[in-house]
Write a protein that holds these residues in place. Sequence first.
Motif, PDB file in Angstrom:
ATOM      1  N   ARG A   1      -3.120  -4.045  13.033  1.00  0.00           N
ATOM      2  CA  ARG A   1      -3.682  -5.391  13.110  1.00  0.00           C
ATOM      3  C   ARG A   1      -2.624  -6.477  12.943  1.00  0.00           C
ATOM      4  N   GLY A   2      -1.352  -6.064  12.926  1.00  0.00           N
ATOM      5  CA  GLY A   2      -0.270  -7.038  12.862  1.00  0.00           C
ATOM      6  C   GLY A   2       0.045  -7.570  11.478  1.00  0.00           C
ATOM      7  N   VAL A   3      -0.474  -6.912  10.443  1.00  0.00           N
ATOM      8  CA  VAL A   3      -0.217  -7.338   9.074  1.00  0.00           C
ATOM      9  C   VAL A   3       1.074  -6.687   8.583  1.00  0.00           C
ATOM     10  N   PHE A   4       1.936  -7.464   7.942  1.00  0.00           N
ATOM     11  CA  PHE A   4       3.159  -6.911   7.375  1.00  0.00           C
ATOM     12  C   PHE A   4       2.797  -6.089   6.146  1.00  0.00           C
ATOM     13  N   VAL A   5       3.279  -4.832   6.098  1.00  0.00           N
ATOM     14  CA  VAL A   5       2.939  -3.925   5.003  1.00  0.00           C
ATOM     15  C   VAL A   5       4.204  -3.485   4.285  1.00  0.00           C
ATOM     16  N   PHE A   6       4.183  -3.615   2.966  1.00  0.00           N
ATOM     17  CA  PHE A   6       5.216  -3.026   2.119  1.00  0.00           C
ATOM     18  C   PHE A   6       4.744  -1.617   1.796  1.00  0.00           C
ATOM     19  N   ASP A   7       5.414  -0.619   2.359  1.00  0.00           N
ATOM     20  CA  ASP A   7       5.041   0.777   2.168  1.00  0.00           C
ATOM     21  C   ASP A   7       5.627   1.247   0.838  1.00  0.00           C
ATOM     22  N   CYS A   8       4.769   1.445  -0.137  1.00  0.00           N
ATOM     23  CA  CYS A   8       5.190   1.838  -1.490  1.00  0.00           C
ATOM     24  C   CYS A   8       4.988   3.324  -1.727  1.00  0.00           C
ATOM     25  N   ASN A   9       5.054   4.115  -0.679  1.00  0.00           N
ATOM     26  CA  ASN A   9       4.725   5.525  -0.718  1.00  0.00           C
ATOM     27  C   ASN A   9       5.740   6.380  -1.485  1.00  0.00           C
ATOM     28  N   GLN A  10       6.944   5.943  -1.682  1.00  0.00           N
ATOM     29  CA  GLN A  10       7.968   6.688  -2.423  1.00  0.00           C
ATOM     30  C   GLN A  10       8.254   8.051  -1.790  1.00  0.00           C
TER      31      GLN A  10
ATOM     32  N   SER B   1       0.839  -1.200   0.000  1.00  0.00           N
ATOM     33  CA  SER B   1       0.000   0.000   0.000  1.00  0.00           C
ATOM     34  C   SER B   1       0.871   1.246   0.000  1.00  0.00           C
ATOM     35  N   SER B   2       0.278   2.366  -0.406  1.00  0.00           N
ATOM     36  CA  SER B   2       0.986   3.639  -0.346  1.00  0.00           C
ATOM     37  C   SER B   2       0.153   4.713   0.358  1.00  0.00           C
ATOM     38  N   HIS B   3      -0.962   4.320   0.950  1.00  0.00           N
ATOM     39  CA  HIS B   3      -1.864   5.258   1.622  1.00  0.00           C
ATOM     40  C   HIS B   3      -1.622   5.196   3.126  1.00  0.00           C
ATOM     41  N   GLY B   4      -1.104   6.280   3.683  1.00  0.00           N
ATOM     42  CA  GLY B   4      -0.697   6.323   5.083  1.00  0.00           C
ATOM     43  C   GLY B   4      -1.710   5.770   6.075  1.00  0.00           C
TER      44      GLY B   4
END
Length: 182
Positions: free
Chosen positions: A171-180, A159-162
Amino acid sequence: MIVFTLDTLADNSHRRHLIDPSKNDGVIEWRNLESGENRLGYHYEDGVFVDWQPNYPAYYEACDGDAPIKPVTKVFSDLKHRFGEKSDVVIWSSCCESARDKLENWIYQNIQGMCQYDMENILKLRPIGDDRPQEELFKLWYDINRSTDGVPNVSMVFSSHGPTIAMFRKRGVFVFDCNQGE
């Protein structure tokens, strides 16, 4: 389930001005003298102020003009093909169901090899008339996608939405922050 939010796959910057006043030239903050409240809008030469309003229908309909974000579309494509048709590599979008045809065509044109898949099982869209914030919508979908024993089926998110990133991380989910960096 591996969730990619559409904003990680598609660059929507060309249409952001339709829903974000900070991306809209000419929008100013002004004080309504009658109510005393600050508002956003346009000031015209004749002295008239007009309130700025987001235009979500136009925003959704302009989705077919998005440019693909190639590094992320490649990761999505590779994961989808690695795990096959029955895999739970999916796209969640806060775009409205009314734009489904345009979004499906965009996916077929911009993500390698997707024409072999049924989009009904891959692309989840906002119901028509639902105007809740993206993070609330995705929280609802997250809660719905629990296994019968109550364990979340979402294992990771791109996701890229803060606010959406914060909701999944809470919620303990691993997130790949694609916010650039934006």
